[in-house]
Design a protein around this motif. Structure first.
Motif, PDB file in Angstrom:
ATOM      1  N   HIS A  80     -29.324  -8.579 -29.159  1.00 29.71           N
ATOM      2  CA  HIS A  80     -28.295  -8.353 -28.138  1.00 29.71           C
ATOM      3  C   HIS A  80     -28.826  -8.614 -26.745  1.00 29.71           C
ATOM      4  CE1 HIS A  80     -30.146  -4.275 -28.177  1.00 29.71           C
ATOM      5  NE2 HIS A  80     -29.806  -4.267 -26.896  1.00 29.71           N
ATOM      6  N   ALA A  83     -28.669 -12.414 -26.375  1.00 30.65           N
ATOM      7  CA  ALA A  83     -27.280 -12.805 -26.123  1.00 30.65           C
ATOM      8  C   ALA A  83     -26.894 -12.455 -24.687  1.00 30.65           C
ATOM      9  CB  ALA A  83     -26.351 -12.111 -27.112  1.00 30.65           C
ATOM     10  N   PHE A  91     -22.632 -18.251 -36.694  1.00 27.68           N
ATOM     11  CA  PHE A  91     -23.272 -17.987 -37.978  1.00 27.68           C
ATOM     12  C   PHE A  91     -22.804 -19.030 -38.994  1.00 27.68           C
ATOM     13  CE2 PHE A  91     -23.634 -14.010 -35.789  1.00 27.68           C
ATOM     14  CZ  PHE A  91     -24.895 -13.562 -36.152  1.00 27.68           C
ATOM     15  N   TYR A  97     -14.396 -10.744 -37.884  1.00 33.87           N
ATOM     16  CA  TYR A  97     -14.035  -9.350 -38.104  1.00 33.87           C
ATOM     17  C   TYR A  97     -12.736  -9.380 -38.896  1.00 33.87           C
ATOM     18  CZ  TYR A  97     -17.327  -8.972 -34.270  1.00 33.87           C
ATOM     19  OH  TYR A  97     -18.425  -9.088 -33.476  1.00 33.87           O
ATOM     20  N   ILE A 108     -14.354  -8.232 -28.771  1.00 39.38           N
ATOM     21  CA  ILE A 108     -15.704  -7.692 -28.862  1.00 39.38           C
ATOM     22  C   ILE A 108     -16.680  -8.413 -27.916  1.00 39.38           C
ATOM     23  CG2 ILE A 108     -17.642  -7.351 -30.471  1.00 39.38           C
ATOM     24  CD1 ILE A 108     -15.186  -6.755 -32.500  1.00 39.38           C
TER      25      ILE A 108
ATOM     26  N   VAL B 204     -14.693  -2.585 -30.736  1.00 37.54           N
ATOM     27  CA  VAL B 204     -16.110  -2.919 -30.790  1.00 37.54           C
ATOM     28  C   VAL B 204     -16.805  -2.038 -31.830  1.00 37.54           C
ATOM     29  CG1 VAL B 204     -18.261  -3.040 -29.494  1.00 37.54           C
ATOM     30  CG2 VAL B 204     -16.123  -3.678 -28.400  1.00 37.54           C
ATOM     31  N   GLY B 207     -16.007  -3.211 -35.099  1.00 36.66           N
ATOM     32  CA  GLY B 207     -16.760  -4.437 -35.353  1.00 36.66           C
ATOM     33  C   GLY B 207     -18.135  -4.144 -35.935  1.00 36.66           C
ATOM     34  N   ASP B 212     -21.945  -6.279 -38.193  1.00 36.86           N
ATOM     35  CA  ASP B 212     -22.829  -5.824 -37.124  1.00 36.86           C
ATOM     36  C   ASP B 212     -23.655  -6.972 -36.519  1.00 36.86           C
ATOM     37  OD1 ASP B 212     -24.285  -6.084 -39.412  1.00 36.86           O
ATOM     38  OD2 ASP B 212     -25.546  -4.332 -39.089  1.00 36.86           O
ATOM     39  N   GLN B 213     -23.958  -8.005 -37.323  1.00 36.85           N
ATOM     40  CA  GLN B 213     -24.726  -9.136 -36.797  1.00 36.85           C
ATOM     41  C   GLN B 213     -23.959  -9.830 -35.662  1.00 36.85           C
ATOM     42  OE1 GLN B 213     -27.485  -8.455 -37.844  1.00 36.85           O
ATOM     43  NE2 GLN B 213     -28.179 -10.038 -39.247  1.00 36.85           N
ATOM     44  N   ALA B 214     -22.656 -10.019 -35.887  1.00 32.94           N
ATOM     45  CA  ALA B 214     -21.864 -10.697 -34.865  1.00 32.94           C
ATOM     46  C   ALA B 214     -21.758  -9.847 -33.604  1.00 32.94           C
ATOM     47  CB  ALA B 214     -20.482 -11.021 -35.408  1.00 32.94           C
ATOM     48  N   VAL B 215     -21.738  -8.538 -33.755  1.00 30.29           N
ATOM     49  CA  VAL B 215     -21.692  -7.670 -32.574  1.00 30.29           C
ATOM     50  C   VAL B 215     -22.980  -7.828 -31.776  1.00 30.29           C
ATOM     51  CG1 VAL B 215     -21.594  -5.298 -31.773  1.00 30.29           C
ATOM     52  CG2 VAL B 215     -20.123  -6.016 -33.636  1.00 30.29           C
ATOM     53  N   ARG B 216     -24.105  -7.883 -32.475  1.00 29.92           N
ATOM     54  CA  ARG B 216     -25.374  -8.069 -31.768  1.00 29.92           C
ATOM     55  C   ARG B 216     -25.416  -9.438 -31.095  1.00 29.92           C
ATOM     56  NH1 ARG B 216     -29.928  -7.027 -35.980  1.00 29.92           N
ATOM     57  NH2 ARG B 216     -31.165  -6.095 -34.341  1.00 29.92           N
ATOM     58  N   ALA B 217     -24.896 -10.448 -31.803  1.00 30.92           N
ATOM     59  CA  ALA B 217     -24.883 -11.791 -31.220  1.00 30.92           C
ATOM     60  C   ALA B 217     -23.934 -11.862 -30.028  1.00 30.92           C
ATOM     61  CB  ALA B 217     -24.487 -12.820 -32.276  1.00 30.92           C
ATOM     62  N   SER B 218     -23.070 -10.856 -29.873  1.00 33.60           N
ATOM     63  CA  SER B 218     -22.181 -10.822 -28.718  1.00 33.60           C
ATOM     64  C   SER B 218     -22.794 -10.031 -27.560  1.00 33.60           C
ATOM     65  CB  SER B 218     -20.835 -10.190 -29.098  1.00 33.60           C
ATOM     66  OG  SER B 218     -20.177 -10.995 -30.025  1.00 33.60           O
ATOM     67  N   GLY B 219     -24.064  -9.727 -27.664  1.00 34.48           N
ATOM     68  CA  GLY B 219     -24.739  -9.083 -26.545  1.00 34.48           C
ATOM     69  C   GLY B 219     -24.456  -7.600 -26.427  1.00 34.48           C
ATOM     70  N   ILE B 220     -24.115  -6.968 -27.552  1.00 36.82           N
ATOM     71  CA  ILE B 220     -23.836  -5.533 -27.532  1.00 36.82           C
ATOM     72  C   ILE B 220     -24.830  -4.848 -28.461  1.00 36.82           C
ATOM     73  CG2 ILE B 220     -22.143  -3.754 -28.093  1.00 36.82           C
ATOM     74  CD1 ILE B 220     -19.988  -5.931 -27.546  1.00 36.82           C
ATOM     75  N   SER B 221     -25.438  -3.775 -27.983  1.00 34.70           N
ATOM     76  CA  SER B 221     -26.404  -3.052 -28.796  1.00 34.70           C
ATOM     77  C   SER B 221     -25.672  -2.198 -29.827  1.00 34.70           C
ATOM     78  CB  SER B 221     -27.271  -2.168 -27.898  1.00 34.70           C
ATOM     79  OG  SER B 221     -27.815  -1.117 -28.646  1.00 34.70           O
ATOM     80  N   TYR B 224     -26.421   1.545 -29.541  1.00 39.84           N
ATOM     81  CA  TYR B 224     -25.654   2.220 -28.502  1.00 39.84           C
ATOM     82  C   TYR B 224     -24.266   2.584 -29.018  1.00 39.84           C
ATOM     83  CZ  TYR B 224     -22.878   2.898 -24.322  1.00 39.84           C
ATOM     84  OH  TYR B 224     -22.013   3.423 -23.396  1.00 39.84           O
ATOM     85  N   MET B 225     -23.616   1.628 -29.695  1.00 39.22           N
ATOM     86  CA  MET B 225     -22.265   1.891 -30.190  1.00 39.22           C
ATOM     87  C   MET B 225     -22.276   2.999 -31.232  1.00 39.22           C
ATOM     88  SD  MET B 225     -20.800  -0.136 -28.221  1.00 39.22           S
ATOM     89  CE  MET B 225     -19.171   0.456 -28.556  1.00 39.22           C
TER      90      MET B 225
END
Ligand SMILES: Nc1ncnc2c1ncn2[C@@H]1O[C@H](COP(=O)(O)OP(=O)(O)O)[C@@H](O)[C@H]1O
Ligand SMILES: [Mg+2]
Lengths: 259, 336
Positions: A80, A83, A91, A97, A108, B204, B207, B212-221, B224-225
């Motif tokens: 993160h 990113a 991917f 989602y 998101i 989020v 999500g 969870d991989q896509a959430v991390r790839a979106s710059g969100i920890s 934290y969530m």
């Protein structure tokens, strides 16, 4: 690629190696990508393309080597964080989602600290709500705004749209670089052709694209430079015609499939 | 031979689409709000009906606490993807904290409960934090250990009243205050959570469960969530614990009882996971039922299990999912 471009290297990969147990997935891979170019990476199945992206974007820690982004060492940072500084990725195995409608998938990345900091979209939606921005982005990437497609559940979308959605999720992050892991494979030649203007547009926006594909012809007229991987090793680099004529590249694909 | 097939048709009301409302007629408004009003009015009138059956007052208060716990479990399990068996830990922390504030430091009840809720949730979140990278059943097992561990620590060190617990905790000033306090909190949490999971930040969090991989790839920890989600869930549970401590005017080891971890899960299963309302409805059924079965003595557990099993076999989707489907769709038999 003009000689003058050589200076603004945006991403620099130096001697990345990765082994899984006894399997050498990447062996001392190095390359530089310049700002604003489209860089292609090709290789047969299992040659380590996805592993390379995973190493650069932080999803896997390489055993050796370093990754520099604008001169800053980003090796081993959490995904993160990578990113957040502007490196997006798709991917290969698409996993939208599923329980959300297509446009809600973009909420998101739009909610992420990076996107919130940059804000807005093409001048509009500066203070607008994220739903509008999400539909704007989907429209730009080829979802017909007035149709019901952007509002459909992501799990019900056809493959072509899911690939676009994967890319849209990256764009929503407002990145400087996008790593595309086989966004073209599985699409027909005409579907690929319909996505080309979009790729051009991203390039015009100044986004650096690194396009990983299974076969070279999918990158025809798209990539400025191409690198070829085989069994985890870099075997060739150059422009399209150089790589397609390369003896080792031909051998790598020989018997199994065409380049 | 003629084959018959059940066909389901959505009711011809457009407001059904989730999140996008286009209300035009009174009938449609009623169609949407009807079930909600029924629940709210029913719950608010409950204390008056209970005047006829005073014995059930306490059961019903506990029932509302259980519905909060079930809500928290449903949120964590079905929206965040964390199967947390540590509900009893949250309850115990909330209860003991409120007891300490009220009994040791003489902080009045209307401050000790909110304070225990917030500080308790912070404490619980911090202690759960190291387990967050764990997934699925591993997270479940480790969180199950927390209440057991807390009990042993209090026993062994003989702190906080040891096995006798903390006594001398203030009660609620009036019976109605006692009842409406938990009713209002429950309603606020229920409708608040339903709102929250459809807000952007809620998406989020969902999500994280979905991908969870896509959430991390979106710059969100994702840590934290998940932390945020655990904090929200433990707020509800810590309130429940603090409330129970004041209800019984006592905080003891039974606040860490596994009932607080297990019954909410059964409620979510019965009510229908992922609906939030289902969690509440489930505990409205299970808690009074379990009290009613006390009549059968130790045999109660057998009947309880038999009922649960039968229910799960017959209506495995859960009551709310079933009702929502019936409410929103026609069914008819058609020839194939
Ligand atoms: N997580 C992993 N664990 C073990 N082996 C892996 C893992 N990921 C990839 N590999 C192996 O590494 C090699 C390269 O895989 P990959 O990078 O997916 O290739 P490509 O994307 O070029 O098809 C393959 O042999 C694959 O089996
Ligand atoms: Mg791959």
């Amino acid at each position: 690629m003009g000689k003058g471009m050589k200076d603004n290297v945006i991403i620099s990969v130096k001697g990345i190696s990765k082994t899984f147990g006894g399997l050498k997935a990447l062996i001392d891979v190095s390359f530089d990508v310049h700002e604003g170019e489209i860089y292609g990476i090709i290789g047969p199945n299992g040659s380590g393309k996805t592993t390379l992206i995973n190493c650069i974007t932080g999803f896997i820690k390489p055993n050796a080597g370093q990754v520099f982004f604008q001169g800053r060492d980003i090796t081993g940072l959490a995904p993160h964080k990578i990113a957040h500084i502007g490196i997006a990725r798709t991917f290969q195995i698409m996993r939208p989602y599923y329980t959300l409608p297509a446009f809600k998938n973009l909420i998101i990345p739009l909610w992420s600290p990076r996107a919130r900091k940059i804000g807005g979209w093409r001048g509009g939606g500066k203070h607008g709500d994220r739903d509008t921005v999400a539909v704007d982005i989907l429209e730009e990437i080829g979802f017909e705004r007035d149709s019901r497609v952007p509002y459909k559940l992501a799990s019900t979308l056809p493959t072509g749209y899911q690939k676009r959605l994967e890319l849209a999720r990256c764009i929503a992050l407002r990145p400087q670089i996008i790593f595309c892991d086989e966004v073209f494979s599985g699409l027909s030649m005409s579907e690929i052709a319909s996505m080309l203007p979009l790729i051009e547009k991203l390039k015009m926006d100044g986004i650096t694209l690194i396009m990983v594909e299974h076969r070279l012809r999918e990158l025809f007229r798209v990539a400025d430079r191409v690198m070829a991987l085989n069994f985890g090793e870099k075997i060739a680099e150059g422009d399209y015609t150089e790589v397609i004529e390369d003896k080792r590249v031909k051998e790598a694909y020989l018997g199994s499939e065409e380049v | 031979m003629e084959m018959m097939r059940k066909e389901r048709i959505d009711r011809g009301i457009k407001v059904r689409t989730e999140g996008i409302y286009a209300i035009s007629a009174m009938k449609e408004i009623l169609y949407l709000l009807g079930p909600r009003l029924l629940l709210i009015v029913g719950v608010l009138l409950l204390p008056f009906f209970l005047e006829l059956a005073p014995y059930w007052k306490r059961v019903i208060n506990i029932m509302f606490v259980y519905s909060l716990l079930a809500l928290a479990f449903d949120f964590l399990a079905n929206y965040v993807g964390l199967v947390c068996l540590g509900g009893a830990f949250f309850v115990g922390v909330g209860g003991y904290l409120s007891a300490i504030f009220n009994s040791y430091f003489h902080i009045p009840i209307y401050i000790s409960i909110p304070l225990a809720t917030i500080l308790g949730a912070i404490f619980c979140t911090l202690t759960i934090l190291p387990c967050l990278p764990l997934r699925g059943v591993y997270f479940a097992i480790v969180t199950l250990m927390y209440p057991l561990l807390a009990t042993r620590v209090i026993e062994a060190l003989n702190i906080l009243g040891g096995t006798n617990g903390i006594t001398g905790i203030a009660s609620f000033p009036h019976e109605y205050v006692e009842q409406y306090a938990v009713i209002f909190v429950m309603l606020i949490c229920l409708f608040g959570m339903r709102r929250f999971v459809n807000e952007d930040i809620g998406l989020v969090i969902r999500g994280v469960k979905d991908n969870d991989q896509a959430v991390r790839a979106s710059g969100i920890s994702i840590t934290y969530m998940k932390t945020l989600a655990v904090f929200i869930a433990s707020l509800m549970c810590c309130f429940g614990g603090a409330y129970i401590a004041h209800l019984y005017m006592w905080a003891g080891l039974s606040l860490f009882a596994l009932d607080f971890s297990i019954i909410p899960i059964a409620s979510v299963v019965i009510g229908g996971g992922g609906t939030l309302v289902g969690a509440v409805i489930g505990s409205f059924i299970l808690v009074p039922l379990s009290e009613f079965l006390r009549f059968f003595g130790t045999f109660r557990i057998v009947i309880y299990c038999a009922l649960l099993t039968t229910f799960i076999i017959l209506k495995s989707e859960g009551i709310m999912v079933y009702l929502q489907r019936k409410y929103h769709q026609f069914e008819r038999w058609v020839k194939v």
